[in-house]
Design a protein around this motif. Structure first.
Motif, PDB file in Angstrom:
ATOM      1  N   ALA A  61      40.501  36.579  35.236  1.00 51.53           N
ATOM      2  CA  ALA A  61      40.734  37.766  36.064  1.00 51.53           C
ATOM      3  C   ALA A  61      42.159  38.254  35.896  1.00 51.53           C
ATOM      4  CB  ALA A  61      40.471  37.442  37.533  1.00 51.53           C
ATOM      5  N   LEU A  62      42.301  39.562  35.784  1.00 51.60           N
ATOM      6  CA  LEU A  62      43.619  40.181  35.801  1.00 51.60           C
ATOM      7  C   LEU A  62      43.781  40.845  37.164  1.00 51.60           C
ATOM      8  CD1 LEU A  62      45.392  41.866  32.929  1.00 51.60           C
ATOM      9  CD2 LEU A  62      45.304  43.098  35.084  1.00 51.60           C
ATOM     10  N   VAL A  63      44.812  40.450  37.890  1.00 51.09           N
ATOM     11  CA  VAL A  63      44.957  40.881  39.277  1.00 51.09           C
ATOM     12  C   VAL A  63      46.241  41.675  39.447  1.00 51.09           C
ATOM     13  CG1 VAL A  63      44.826  40.114  41.668  1.00 51.09           C
ATOM     14  CG2 VAL A  63      43.881  38.655  39.855  1.00 51.09           C
ATOM     15  N   GLU A  64      46.098  42.870  40.039  1.00 57.09           N
ATOM     16  CA  GLU A  64      47.241  43.775  40.206  1.00 57.09           C
ATOM     17  C   GLU A  64      47.808  43.659  41.619  1.00 57.09           C
ATOM     18  OE1 GLU A  64      45.846  47.719  39.281  1.00 57.09           O
ATOM     19  OE2 GLU A  64      44.726  46.989  37.538  1.00 57.09           O
ATOM     20  N   PHE A  65      49.098  43.443  41.717  1.00 53.99           N
ATOM     21  CA  PHE A  65      49.749  43.311  43.029  1.00 53.99           C
ATOM     22  C   PHE A  65      50.846  44.354  43.208  1.00 53.99           C
ATOM     23  CE2 PHE A  65      47.938  39.087  42.711  1.00 53.99           C
ATOM     24  CZ  PHE A  65      47.523  38.843  44.012  1.00 53.99           C
ATOM     25  N   PRO A  66      50.684  45.251  44.180  1.00 54.17           N
ATOM     26  CA  PRO A  66      51.786  46.168  44.492  1.00 54.17           C
ATOM     27  C   PRO A  66      53.037  45.410  44.912  1.00 54.17           C
ATOM     28  CG  PRO A  66      49.739  46.896  45.538  1.00 54.17           C
ATOM     29  CD  PRO A  66      49.471  45.539  44.955  1.00 54.17           C
TER      30      PRO A  66
END
Lengths: 459, 459
Positions: B221-226
């Motif tokens: 999984a590639l997870v984007e975090f602001p």
């Protein structure tokens, strides 16, 4: 012990921290083996600083010094054969910090292992190493002999959880190794060097331990094997299938018979071996599917029956069998001598065959159980020590057990250590170059040889 | 180098096993850092016996000797600053045995890591450590610096797979440690002592390695975090939930921007961090449920989006981003200097904040990526080495990065080692007692200081 030394020790550790009456010394004269020798004085320190002062005094006065936890050792590593000072670490038993974010515990070395486990489990954390002595051995003792236990198959041994140590060196200086980082490759791995060094390089006073998240679910199976060979083959088949159970404990037919005679648990008496296998983890379905896969592999490999515990009470009943081995043996004979040989796991059947042959040759029963997934076997010779002929036989049988282990590419000890008892076999096990290298390290760190003299190294 | 010595070396290793032309020596004068120094002669041994004879000669003639794999080191540990003999181990690259039953591999130390992996994976076995240099670094080099890699979060570092070593000691004697037993607590842990000792205590010629069963399934999984803070919190939340992913790789916004600029993979440019998380195992359902649980925790902890690869081609596309970091940096600036600091994982956000402040203060970009689950960060300073002012700044910035790591309870290196470059920081990192103990061990095992002199220890 010289009154002048006692007075100095009392100044360091307080009057109540120094014991020297014969009755007191007798209490500290033994461990879990048959070995026994009184120290000249016992000191119960409360701080690393006190340990440092005692070690410094011992060095100045050339008094041998032996550190000791709860005396549950299986190799006479803490028996003070040269007398001198015994440092009993039991008052340094505090949990100094549990760091939940980084999953670490900073403890004093006299902490009882089960107290650490209870302390961290309240927070959902887990300290996996589980030597059988877990309820009465100390973390410091566990580290000093790099203790193992059933769960080590999946979770690794004590050393795998030691992130750092506070050690008092032979000259009294205080060394701190490691830290809260999981990875650290800076300089020599002193933490690993002191772990398993059985008190010969320094006195461990504090440890920083790695914790993991407590597994939420476990499933346990008791598996009956008509053939010991098949039981052993099953262990490899399970691991080869990519399943890593928390434990795979083996009991041979003699062990099963002993337990059944003592406890009447309804164990089968017509099988060559029983495996007790437990899977665990945080995903209930995965843990269940793993035990189902284990069951399937067991049946394919020749198991006669697999009994999976349906609930916690059934699970604890299955474990009762494994835990009953030692008490059951005590009912069978006045004495037992349990060894700790380890072989590459493919060699387990051959090791057991040869151990049975030793038993037959000498006419004394040997009960075999142990951690099959690790190749770590505990052959226990049953005998009566009051009979000098039997005792002579036992010593010969132990030597033959060690020869079997070494011949099969194994080792003298998987989790107990060398102590005083296995010294005669060290050179045969490790060769002269290794022994000489180890002696150089010992001499470099303890040049006057005051720390636990006469242990590990062959005379 | 004296012709008389060259002749002796040729007698030991053959004419084709000794290099001494300036062009040949130039090839062996560097590693993956900016450091460079020519050896006086290069020897390419084919056997442990030849290594023993070369080391013996070096000792007799007091010639410094540096062992070297493929020169991919990140700390100048194999750069021969004092000239002398460089032992290039690359011809000792055989797999001597793969034992399927006991899951071990016996190899020569010059074997390329990826060749070992390919060799054992054909048999369904698995050697987990995966340093980024896996395609061009040797097992011996990996062991000498105790190399890590992304998968080490779940599977442990190189040292966790070293069961035994063949080591040529400073006097030419051959030491064999360990064996095929998973558990072995007999004597001092010499295997652990030589692992990570960067060639200063002996020359590793063979290794016995532990293997495991190859995991059959993986989900990525590639997870984007602001918010970077949330990304870091997520790492702890996943581990606290009892989920142990194979990898949790962090890339900060600067790293993401670099990759996107170079590769146009469609990565988001408006997040502070990306986590690349992979679960793996032998039970497809469990691996999938784990990634689903990871997804849920990520969203709860402030992730904006989780992209799970649906198949192998999507998975490899996600990994492309992580693997593109280094090449992408090369496009952004003529030079980069990557460090390897490690902090307790709870301190990652603070470490990143402070590293960004160092970047802002000195006006050079620092790209941060690394193994978040281990707290192991690789801050890479981008600069132009031709500009002496920039180079001076970089040296100051590195010192400040180390200060940050140590201040947060971290360490100078998680997987690269100390080599020559981190020596100035050793005393600050470990204190005088630790350094003195390590020097005593070095002196005990290499009294004339011919093995990789001037490495690890502060001057």
């Amino acid at each position: 012990m010289d009154k002048h030394i006692i007075a100095k020790l009392q100044k360091i550790a307080g009057k109540d921290g120094v014991l020297s009456t014969p009755e007191d010394l007798a209490v500290y004269s033994y461990d879990a083996t048959f070995a026994e020798h009184r120290p000249d004085v016992v000191v119960l320190p409360r701080t690393t600083e006190q340990v440092s002062q005692v070690v410094m005094l011992a060095g100045q006065e050339r008094i041998p010094l032996v550190a000791r936890g709860m005396g549950s050792g299986m190799a006479a590593a803490s028996v003070p054969f040269d007398g001198g000072i015994t440092l009993a670490m039991t008052r340094m038993n505090r949990i100094l910090e549990i760091d939940e974010v980084n999953a670490t515990a900073h403890v004093e070395s006299g902490l009882i292992t089960v107290d650490l486990q209870a302390g961290v489990e309240k927070l959902g954390l887990f300290y996996p190493p589980d030597p059988s002595s877990v309820r009465h051995s100390t973390i410091g003792g566990n580290i000093a002999c790099n203790a193992g236990g059933p769960r080590c198959l999946k979770y690794g041994v004590t050393g795998d959880y030691v992130l750092g140590l506070t050690v008092v060196l032979a000259d009294g200086r205080i060394l701190r190794t490691g830290g809260k980082c999981i990875k650290d490759v800076v300089g020599y791995d002193l933490t690993a060097l002191f772990t398993g060094s059985e008190g010969t390089l320094g006195v461990i006073t504090e440890a920083l331990l790695r914790l993991i998240t407590k597994p939420k679910f476990a499933r346990t199976a008791l598996v009956e094997f008509p053939s010991l060979e098949d039981a052993s083959r099953t262990v490899n088949a399970i691991l080869a299938a990519g399943i890593l159970p928390a434990t795979m404990e083996l009991m041979d037919e003699t062990a099963v018979a002993c337990i059944e005679e003592a406890m009447q648990l309804g164990l089968p008496l017509d099988v060559e071996a029983i495996l007790l296998i437990e899977t665990d983890g945080s995903d209930e379905h995965a843990v269940r599917r793993e035990i189902e896969a284990v069951e399937e592999i067991c049946m394919e490999c020749g198991a006669r029956q697999v009994t999976v515990a349906r609930d916690e009470s059934e699970r604890s009943k299955l474990w009762q069998a494994r835990r009953s081995v030692s008490p059951a043996l005590a009912r069978k004979a006045p004495n037992k001598l349990g060894e700790d040989i380890t072989v590459p796991r493919g060699a387990i059947p051959e090791a057991i065959r040869r151990i049975k042959a030793i038993s037959a040759k000498h006419g004394l029963p040997i009960v075999i159980f142990g951690h099959a997934g690790d190749g770590n076997l505990h052959p226990n010779i049953l005998f009566d020590k009051r009979d000098p002929k039997q005792w002579a036989k036992v010593e010969q049988m132990v030597a033959e057990e060690f020869a079997v282990a070494l011949d099969l590419g194994g080792t003298l000890s998987g989790e107990h250590g060398v102590g005083a008892l296995k010294r005669p076999y060290m050179e045969q096990a490790q060769g002269p170059v290794s022994i000489e290298v180890q002696k150089r390290i010992k001499a470099a760190l303890d040049p006057v040889n005051i720390l636990n003299p006469g242990k590990i190294f062959p005379n």
